[in-house]
Design an enzyme around this catalytic site. Structure first.
Site, PDB file in Angstrom:
ATOM      1  N   HIS A 109     -16.847  70.748  34.872  1.00 33.62           N
ATOM      2  CA  HIS A 109     -16.333  71.424  33.704  1.00 33.62           C
ATOM      3  C   HIS A 109     -15.063  71.325  33.247  1.00 33.62           C
ATOM      4  O   HIS A 109     -14.476  71.428  32.344  1.00 33.62           O
ATOM      5  CB  HIS A 109     -16.598  73.289  33.845  1.00 33.62           C
ATOM      6  CG  HIS A 109     -15.705  73.691  34.572  1.00 33.62           C
ATOM      7  ND1 HIS A 109     -15.760  73.707  36.235  1.00 33.62           N
ATOM      8  CD2 HIS A 109     -14.313  74.317  34.454  1.00 33.62           C
ATOM      9  CE1 HIS A 109     -14.533  74.444  36.670  1.00 33.62           C
ATOM     10  NE2 HIS A 109     -13.810  74.734  35.639  1.00 33.62           N
ATOM     11  N   HIS A 147      -6.650  72.732  35.976  1.00 34.82           N
ATOM     12  CA  HIS A 147      -6.508  73.939  36.324  1.00 34.82           C
ATOM     13  C   HIS A 147      -7.214  74.218  37.831  1.00 34.82           C
ATOM     14  O   HIS A 147      -7.083  75.169  38.634  1.00 34.82           O
ATOM     15  CB  HIS A 147      -7.156  75.223  35.455  1.00 34.82           C
ATOM     16  CG  HIS A 147      -8.651  75.258  35.349  1.00 34.82           C
ATOM     17  ND1 HIS A 147      -9.281  74.254  34.621  1.00 34.82           N
ATOM     18  CD2 HIS A 147      -9.547  75.966  35.787  1.00 34.82           C
ATOM     19  CE1 HIS A 147     -10.478  74.551  34.450  1.00 34.82           C
ATOM     20  NE2 HIS A 147     -10.805  75.552  35.270  1.00 34.82           N
ATOM     21  N   HIS A 148      -8.015  73.170  38.279  1.00 34.78           N
ATOM     22  CA  HIS A 148      -8.572  73.310  39.535  1.00 34.78           C
ATOM     23  C   HIS A 148      -7.940  72.142  40.306  1.00 34.78           C
ATOM     24  O   HIS A 148      -8.255  72.011  41.584  1.00 34.78           O
ATOM     25  CB  HIS A 148     -10.055  73.033  39.529  1.00 34.78           C
ATOM     26  CG  HIS A 148     -10.762  74.310  39.115  1.00 34.78           C
ATOM     27  ND1 HIS A 148     -10.746  75.473  39.827  1.00 34.78           N
ATOM     28  CD2 HIS A 148     -11.654  74.381  38.110  1.00 34.78           C
ATOM     29  CE1 HIS A 148     -11.463  76.308  39.015  1.00 34.78           C
ATOM     30  NE2 HIS A 148     -11.907  75.611  37.911  1.00 34.78           N
ATOM     31  N   ASP A 197      -6.027  82.182  36.893  1.00 32.12           N
ATOM     32  CA  ASP A 197      -7.475  82.079  37.170  1.00 32.12           C
ATOM     33  C   ASP A 197      -8.058  82.510  38.568  1.00 32.12           C
ATOM     34  O   ASP A 197      -9.166  83.025  38.328  1.00 32.12           O
ATOM     35  CB  ASP A 197      -7.956  80.636  36.835  1.00 32.12           C
ATOM     36  CG  ASP A 197      -9.544  80.483  36.887  1.00 32.12           C
ATOM     37  OD1 ASP A 197     -10.237  81.244  36.273  1.00 32.12           O
ATOM     38  OD2 ASP A 197      -9.948  79.437  37.265  1.00 32.12           O
ATOM     39  N   HIS A 245      -9.138  77.373  29.547  1.00 35.50           N
ATOM     40  CA  HIS A 245      -9.174  76.544  30.727  1.00 35.50           C
ATOM     41  C   HIS A 245     -10.568  76.230  31.154  1.00 35.50           C
ATOM     42  O   HIS A 245     -10.913  75.129  31.743  1.00 35.50           O
ATOM     43  CB  HIS A 245      -8.427  77.141  31.898  1.00 35.50           C
ATOM     44  CG  HIS A 245      -9.024  78.303  32.025  1.00 35.50           C
ATOM     45  ND1 HIS A 245      -8.734  79.556  31.720  1.00 35.50           N
ATOM     46  CD2 HIS A 245     -10.170  78.724  33.225  1.00 35.50           C
ATOM     47  CE1 HIS A 245      -9.576  80.534  32.261  1.00 35.50           C
ATOM     48  NE2 HIS A 245     -10.191  79.999  33.251  1.00 35.50           N
ATOM     49  N   ASP A 246     -11.755  77.117  30.745  1.00 36.18           N
ATOM     50  CA  ASP A 246     -12.923  76.940  31.188  1.00 36.18           C
ATOM     51  C   ASP A 246     -14.113  76.507  30.061  1.00 36.18           C
ATOM     52  O   ASP A 246     -15.239  76.646  30.373  1.00 36.18           O
ATOM     53  CB  ASP A 246     -13.519  78.173  31.812  1.00 36.18           C
ATOM     54  CG  ASP A 246     -13.158  78.191  33.430  1.00 36.18           C
ATOM     55  OD1 ASP A 246     -12.924  77.251  33.999  1.00 36.18           O
ATOM     56  OD2 ASP A 246     -13.351  79.217  33.937  1.00 36.18           O
ATOM     57  N   LYS A 297     -17.364  74.814  30.660  1.00 34.55           N
ATOM     58  CA  LYS A 297     -18.474  75.227  30.999  1.00 34.55           C
ATOM     59  C   LYS A 297     -19.411  75.504  29.978  1.00 34.55           C
ATOM     60  O   LYS A 297     -20.746  75.864  30.421  1.00 34.55           O
ATOM     61  CB  LYS A 297     -18.293  76.755  31.707  1.00 34.55           C
ATOM     62  CG  LYS A 297     -17.415  76.884  32.993  1.00 34.55           C
ATOM     63  CD  LYS A 297     -17.044  78.188  33.613  1.00 34.55           C
ATOM     64  CE  LYS A 297     -16.346  78.260  34.958  1.00 34.55           C
ATOM     65  NZ  LYS A 297     -16.159  79.486  35.134  1.00 34.55           N
TER      66      LYS A 297
HETATM   67  P1  C2E Z   1     -14.407  81.458  38.623  1.00 33.81           P
HETATM   68  O1  C2E Z   1     -15.519  82.165  38.888  1.00 33.81           O
HETATM   69  O2  C2E Z   1     -13.722  81.501  37.200  1.00 33.81           O
HETATM   70  O3  C2E Z   1     -13.456  81.179  39.762  1.00 33.81           O
HETATM   71  C1  C2E Z   1     -12.230  80.434  39.624  1.00 33.81           C
HETATM   72  C2  C2E Z   1     -11.711  80.107  40.966  1.00 33.81           C
HETATM   73  O4  C2E Z   1     -11.335  81.235  41.828  1.00 33.81           O
HETATM   74  C3  C2E Z   1     -12.476  79.159  41.813  1.00 33.81           C
HETATM   75  O5  C2E Z   1     -12.554  77.990  41.651  1.00 33.81           O
HETATM   76  C4  C2E Z   1     -11.931  79.468  43.159  1.00 33.81           C
HETATM   77  O6  C2E Z   1     -10.796  78.758  43.396  1.00 33.81           O
HETATM   78  C5  C2E Z   1     -11.415  81.063  43.072  1.00 33.81           C
HETATM   79  N1  C2E Z   1     -12.429  81.764  43.491  1.00 33.81           N
HETATM   80  C6  C2E Z   1     -13.411  82.563  43.042  1.00 33.81           C
HETATM   81  N2  C2E Z   1     -14.236  83.068  43.927  1.00 33.81           N
HETATM   82  C7  C2E Z   1     -13.540  83.090  45.001  1.00 33.81           C
HETATM   83  C8  C2E Z   1     -14.110  83.535  46.366  1.00 33.81           C
HETATM   84  O7  C2E Z   1     -15.097  84.385  46.396  1.00 33.81           O
HETATM   85  N3  C2E Z   1     -13.439  83.032  47.178  1.00 33.81           N
HETATM   86  C9  C2E Z   1     -12.280  82.100  47.316  1.00 33.81           C
HETATM   87  N4  C2E Z   1     -11.439  81.742  48.329  1.00 33.81           N
HETATM   88  N5  C2E Z   1     -11.875  81.853  45.878  1.00 33.81           N
HETATM   89  C10 C2E Z   1     -12.694  82.024  44.772  1.00 33.81           C
HETATM   90  P2  C2E Z   1     -13.865  76.794  42.156  1.00 33.81           P
HETATM   91  O8  C2E Z   1     -14.334  77.189  43.488  1.00 33.81           O
HETATM   92  O9  C2E Z   1     -13.102  75.258  41.733  1.00 33.81           O
HETATM   93  O10 C2E Z   1     -15.105  77.425  41.208  1.00 33.81           O
HETATM   94  C11 C2E Z   1     -15.024  76.970  39.641  1.00 33.81           C
HETATM   95  C12 C2E Z   1     -16.286  77.483  39.078  1.00 33.81           C
HETATM   96  O11 C2E Z   1     -17.486  77.309  39.653  1.00 33.81           O
HETATM   97  C13 C2E Z   1     -16.074  79.197  39.330  1.00 33.81           C
HETATM   98  O12 C2E Z   1     -15.221  79.722  38.222  1.00 33.81           O
HETATM   99  C14 C2E Z   1     -17.506  79.686  39.046  1.00 33.81           C
HETATM  100  O13 C2E Z   1     -17.801  79.706  37.649  1.00 33.81           O
HETATM  101  C15 C2E Z   1     -18.392  78.235  39.515  1.00 33.81           C
HETATM  102  N6  C2E Z   1     -18.697  78.871  41.149  1.00 33.81           N
HETATM  103  C16 C2E Z   1     -17.930  78.651  42.089  1.00 33.81           C
HETATM  104  N7  C2E Z   1     -18.618  78.839  43.201  1.00 33.81           N
HETATM  105  C17 C2E Z   1     -19.693  79.285  42.811  1.00 33.81           C
HETATM  106  C18 C2E Z   1     -20.950  79.894  43.265  1.00 33.81           C
HETATM  107  O14 C2E Z   1     -20.998  80.101  44.486  1.00 33.81           O
HETATM  108  N8  C2E Z   1     -22.147  80.318  42.711  1.00 33.81           N
HETATM  109  C19 C2E Z   1     -21.815  80.099  41.342  1.00 33.81           C
HETATM  110  N9  C2E Z   1     -23.089  80.531  40.434  1.00 33.81           N
HETATM  111  N10 C2E Z   1     -20.790  79.728  40.644  1.00 33.81           N
HETATM  112  C20 C2E Z   1     -19.740  79.374  41.412  1.00 33.81           C
HETATM  113 FE    FE Z   2     -12.360  76.477  35.990  1.00 32.52          FE
HETATM  114 FE    FE Z   3     -11.792  81.050  34.586  1.00 36.08          FE
END
Ligand code: C2E
Ligand code: FE
Ligand code: FE
Ligand code: SIN
Ligand code: SIN
Length: 349
Positions: free
Chosen positions: A224, A250-251, A279, A195-196, A199
């Protein structure tokens, strides 16, 4: 099953079995047998074993007086074998790759014309089997490529390879509970780790940022999903096509506020809807470069809140009803202890 039906009808038998030789463990096995489930026997056992080993055809109209006959099969199945016509299936190089076996001629006993008919059918069978095995090779290769690529993607984002295994297992559990067929569940399980994959094209400065992304960075990060879809979309292979859909969707969110397309409800493919929950659960339940893992309580609360908002309500219900099973998967595929931070291009010695 078609080949078994074909052989049965050709010879006027009660049932017919296509046995295949497994060179690796020396067994004969069948999946397509009238009245038998996948059932491995040693290659040396029974009439089928004898035919596989000797490469010769046999007609036996009095099996209980033939010491090569394996009475155990009848004993286990409660079936009474009265006559057997058994012949080797040979590939183009003349190697025996299986056994075609008709059992219990309806009108008495098997004879030479039956054997000739089945022999003709077995030539055809060998061709079909060759195609089936080539297909299996291709699918095994796809499985390997998908897993290796998915792991490569995760290595860059410093999430351990365990993440892709967990997501695969969560998706399998969702698929089963949701009522997807066995095949659909398997395809979902095998392709969700990708799915990712998009990235891979996100710069380190964004992907590995140990803090919240700013608006510009967030716009890049969101690409991504479409990047992953673009990488995979040109394949005709079932697993890669499914991986492309999952990378893309997936988002997306049930209420239509997700990205990249803002699809809503069942407009989002069920694979995309399921992978979304898998995810998020895994992201929340694990450490990420930008955040610490959450406790279970707030995770459960989030799934309750997002039921019908971010998440398909049916799937959120499945999650809430089976939290223990999801946690068990998380604990089975735990992230390894953190490696020393200082990277080195030389192996330690
Ligand atoms: P990921 O880390 O695999 O997170 C996948 C999804 O899990 C996120 O999609 C979000 O829906 C949920 N999620 C993860 N952490 C949290 C959280 O702390 N609170 C809540 N409520 N949901 C959470 P999303 O938001 O579309 O993010 C996609 C990807 O973007 C993430 O994949 C990560 O790689 C990156 N990302 C998102 N926010 C940040 C950030 O603040 N800093 C960094 N460095 N990367 C981020
Ligand atoms: Fe993703
Ligand atoms: Fe993931
Ligand atoms: C045998 O090959 O000896 C028995 C297997 C069967 O009944 O199909
Ligand atoms: C190295 O080449 O790995 C460094 C030399 C050493 O520490 O022995």
């Amino acid at each position: 099953m078609l080949l078994a039906d074909f052989g049965r009808d050709l010879t006027g038998a009660d049932r017919c079995t296509v046995w295949l030789c497994n060179e690796k463990d020396g067994t004969l096995w069948t999946r397509v047998a009238h009245g038998l489930d996948r059932y491995p026997i040693p290659k040396t056992k029974g009439i089928a074993g004898w035919v596989a080993t000797h490469g010769e055809a046999l007609i036996i109209n009095d099996p209980y007086n033939d010491e090569r006959f394996d009475k155990d099969v009848d004993k286990q199945t409660g079936y009474r074998t009265r006559s057997i016509l058994s012949l080797p299936i040979r590939d183009a190089d003349g190697r025996t790759v299986g056994v075609y076996q008709a059992v219990n001629k309806i009108t008495g006993s098997f004879s030479a014309p039956d054997m000739e008919h089945l022999l003709l059918a077995s030539t055809y069978t060998a061709e079909v089997l060759k195609t089936a095995q080539a297909q299996e090779e291709i699918e095994a290769t796809q499985r390997e490529i998908i897993f290796t690529m998915a792991e490569a993607g995760e290595m860059r984002s410093k999430e351990t390879g365990q993440h892709v295994k967990r997501v695969a297992e969560y998706c399998r559990l969702f698929g089963e509970k949701y009522g997807l067929s066995e095949t659909e569940t398997e395809v979902l399980k095998l392709s969700s780790p990708m799915h990712d994959i998009g990235k891979i094209a996100i710069p380190d400065s964004i992907l590995l940022k140990p803090a919240k992304l700013n608006e510009a960075e967030w716009l890049v990060m969101k690409t991504h999903s479409t990047l992953g879809h673009d990488m995979l979309r040109y394949s005709d292979r079932r697993l890669l096509r499914s991986a492309a859909i999952i990378a893309w969707q997936h988002h997306e969110k049930w209420n239509g506020t997700g990205y990249p397309c803002g699809l809503a409800g069942e407009k989002i493919h069920i694979y995309g809807r399921i992978t979304a929950l898998a995810d998020v659960f895994d992201a929340l339940a694990s450490d990420r470069p930008y955040k610490k893992a959450w406790e279970l309580d707030p995770i459960v609360k989030l799934f309750e809140t997002e039921r019908g908002a971010h998440f398909d309500p049916d799937l959120a219900r499945i999650f809430l009803e089976n939290v223990d099973a999801f946690v068990k998967i998380r604990n089975t595929y735990k992230d390894e202890a953190e490696k020393p931070a200082a990277p080195s291009s030389c192996p330690e010695h």
